[in-house]
Design an enzyme around this catalytic site. Sequence first.
Site, PDB file in Angstrom:
ATOM      1  N   HIS A   1       8.386   7.944  16.640  1.00  0.00           N
ATOM      2  CA  HIS A   1       7.125   7.718  15.931  1.00  0.00           C
ATOM      3  C   HIS A   1       6.285   6.715  16.722  1.00  0.00           C
ATOM      4  O   HIS A   1       6.107   5.577  16.334  1.00  0.00           O
ATOM      5  CB  HIS A   1       7.436   7.184  14.536  1.00  0.00           C
ATOM      6  CG  HIS A   1       6.249   7.122  13.627  1.00  0.00           C
ATOM      7  ND1 HIS A   1       5.333   8.131  13.507  1.00  0.00           N
ATOM      8  CD2 HIS A   1       5.833   6.147  12.783  1.00  0.00           C
ATOM      9  CE1 HIS A   1       4.415   7.793  12.634  1.00  0.00           C
ATOM     10  NE2 HIS A   1       4.679   6.585  12.185  1.00  0.00           N
TER      11      HIS A   1
ATOM     12  N   ASN B   1       0.809  -1.219   0.000  1.00  0.00           N
ATOM     13  CA  ASN B   1       0.000   0.000   0.000  1.00  0.00           C
ATOM     14  C   ASN B   1       0.845   1.272   0.000  1.00  0.00           C
ATOM     15  O   ASN B   1       0.630   2.174  -0.808  1.00  0.00           O
ATOM     16  CB  ASN B   1      -0.926   0.004   1.221  1.00  0.00           C
ATOM     17  CG  ASN B   1      -2.114  -0.929   1.024  1.00  0.00           C
ATOM     18  OD1 ASN B   1      -2.498  -1.228  -0.109  1.00  0.00           O
ATOM     19  ND2 ASN B   1      -2.681  -1.405   2.113  1.00  0.00           N
TER      20      ASN B   1
HETATM   21  N1  APR Z   1      11.688  -7.320   0.216  1.00  0.00           N
HETATM   22  C1  APR Z   1      10.809  -6.627  -0.538  1.00  0.00           C
HETATM   23  N2  APR Z   1       9.511  -6.495  -0.215  1.00  0.00           N
HETATM   24  C2  APR Z   1       9.087  -7.105   0.894  1.00  0.00           C
HETATM   25  C3  APR Z   1       9.952  -7.859   1.729  1.00  0.00           C
HETATM   26  C4  APR Z   1      11.307  -7.937   1.350  1.00  0.00           C
HETATM   27  N3  APR Z   1      12.186  -8.618   2.074  1.00  0.00           N
HETATM   28  N4  APR Z   1       9.210  -8.340   2.764  1.00  0.00           N
HETATM   29  C5  APR Z   1       7.949  -7.902   2.598  1.00  0.00           C
HETATM   30  N5  APR Z   1       7.867  -7.169   1.470  1.00  0.00           N
HETATM   31  C6  APR Z   1       6.686  -6.517   0.880  1.00  0.00           C
HETATM   32  C7  APR Z   1       5.392  -7.328   0.989  1.00  0.00           C
HETATM   33  O1  APR Z   1       5.349  -8.358   0.025  1.00  0.00           O
HETATM   34  C8  APR Z   1       4.346  -6.247   0.757  1.00  0.00           C
HETATM   35  O2  APR Z   1       3.968  -6.131  -0.615  1.00  0.00           O
HETATM   36  O3  APR Z   1       6.390  -5.314   1.557  1.00  0.00           O
HETATM   37  C9  APR Z   1       5.051  -4.944   1.197  1.00  0.00           C
HETATM   38  C10 APR Z   1       4.383  -4.283   2.388  1.00  0.00           C
HETATM   39  O4  APR Z   1       3.151  -3.822   1.944  1.00  0.00           O
HETATM   40  P1  APR Z   1       1.825  -3.825   2.847  1.00  0.00           P
HETATM   41  O5  APR Z   1       1.680  -5.144   3.485  1.00  0.00           O
HETATM   42  O6  APR Z   1       0.721  -3.283   2.001  1.00  0.00           O
HETATM   43  O7  APR Z   1       2.189  -2.788   4.007  1.00  0.00           O
HETATM   44  P2  APR Z   1       2.162  -1.182   3.938  1.00  0.00           P
HETATM   45  O8  APR Z   1       0.852  -0.699   4.416  1.00  0.00           O
HETATM   46  O9  APR Z   1       2.656  -0.741   2.609  1.00  0.00           O
HETATM   47  O10 APR Z   1       3.239  -0.838   5.061  1.00  0.00           O
HETATM   48  C11 APR Z   1       4.610  -1.124   4.891  1.00  0.00           C
HETATM   49  O11 APR Z   1       5.343   0.790   6.107  1.00  0.00           O
HETATM   50  O12 APR Z   1       4.107   2.348   7.273  1.00  0.00           O
HETATM   51  C12 APR Z   1       4.893   1.207   7.379  1.00  0.00           C
HETATM   52  O13 APR Z   1       4.036   0.084   9.349  1.00  0.00           O
HETATM   53  C13 APR Z   1       4.108   0.053   7.943  1.00  0.00           C
HETATM   54  O14 APR Z   1       5.972  -1.408   8.298  1.00  0.00           O
HETATM   55  C14 APR Z   1       4.882  -1.116   7.431  1.00  0.00           C
HETATM   56  C15 APR Z   1       5.413  -0.628   6.073  1.00  0.00           C
END
Ligand code: APR
Length: 309
Positions: free
Chosen positions: A176, A13
């Site tokens: 934060h 997201n």
């Molecule tokens: N390398 C690349 N991408 C990864 C990895 C990795 N090792 N591990 C997880 N991901 C990806 C997931 O596949 C997912 O698509 O990170 C993405 C995270 O997206 P969401 O689950 O939608 O989370 P989001 O709301 O984007 O938040 C991401 O930002 O604000 C912070 O607290 C929040 O830690 C969280 C991060």
Amino acid sequence: MQRPKISIIGAGNVGATTAHIASLKELGNIVLIDIVKGVAQGKGLDMSASMPIEQRDARIKGTDDYEDIKDSDIVVVTAGLPRKPGMSRDDLLKKNSDIVASVSENIKKYAPDSIVIIVSNPLDAMVYVASKVTGFPKERIIGMAGVLDSTRFAYFIAEETNVSVEDVNTMVLGGHGDMMIPLVRYSNIAGIPLSHFLSEDKIEAMVERTRKGGAEIVNLLKTGSAYYAPASAIVDMIEAILKDKKKILPCSVYLEGEYGAEGIFIGVPIKLGRNGVEEIIELELDNDEKKAFEKNVEQVRELIEKVNI
Ligand code: APR
């Protein structure tokens, strides 16, 4: 002049929304990476197809190959798990520190000259992890949190007083987390103190709502955490860097004695430009603000101690 290159790790997201806003602002070419095959490629292709309508020239490449981040000017890390209802940002510590550590290895290897913006939570601890693993100089490793917290505070003030959001200036200091410090004394509406427009109780209620702003959204969404305002905040930082705007923004940066803190990353106002952190701005704090900041420092230290790197 070549277009700047912005790489975004994590095409969830926050990452995808950041790519979308940055492309609409034509800030550069974008590389979107995710560990799940196909996700970044699909979203990249989808966004690219909107560019002719939007009349913007920005290439958006989705990939799962870290070699594609080579020569990035900026790398944004949004990889990791978001919060679910009832979870604090700190509950994400173990899983996200492993993810951020492995991502940071790749940044060090493929984009050693980039400026890194960390977004994954718990933020101040994740910036610390990225700094340890990359070994990048403190000017080039920055956490995004204060810009988000400040825009939330600003929105609440604009809504309550029915003034333009453009007139509201806010500053949020500290970690934060739920103890962050919205600085009422350093916030204003068109230069006029908040107390001219709002009662003390109203201001305090907005300070409290800002502290819990992330949780309020998590509780509403139920399946994840905020991403529109976080993405706008990231793009604000990207733009400040690429256009060398020298904007004064609260960011999580490495302190070496400023604000009486040493050896940790925490949110303070900085000057952000093409060299990254160009100056740390030390505000004069009153006794209550100082005490609150010290508590924030303690909290961040406790978190860092739990990180195993
Ligand atoms: N390398 C690349 N991408 C990864 C990895 C990795 N090792 N591990 C997880 N991901 C990806 C997931 O596949 C997912 O698509 O990170 C993405 C995270 O997206 P969401 O689950 O939608 O989370 P989001 O709301 O984007 O938040 C991401 O930002 O604000 C912070 O607290 C929040 O830690 C969280 C991060």
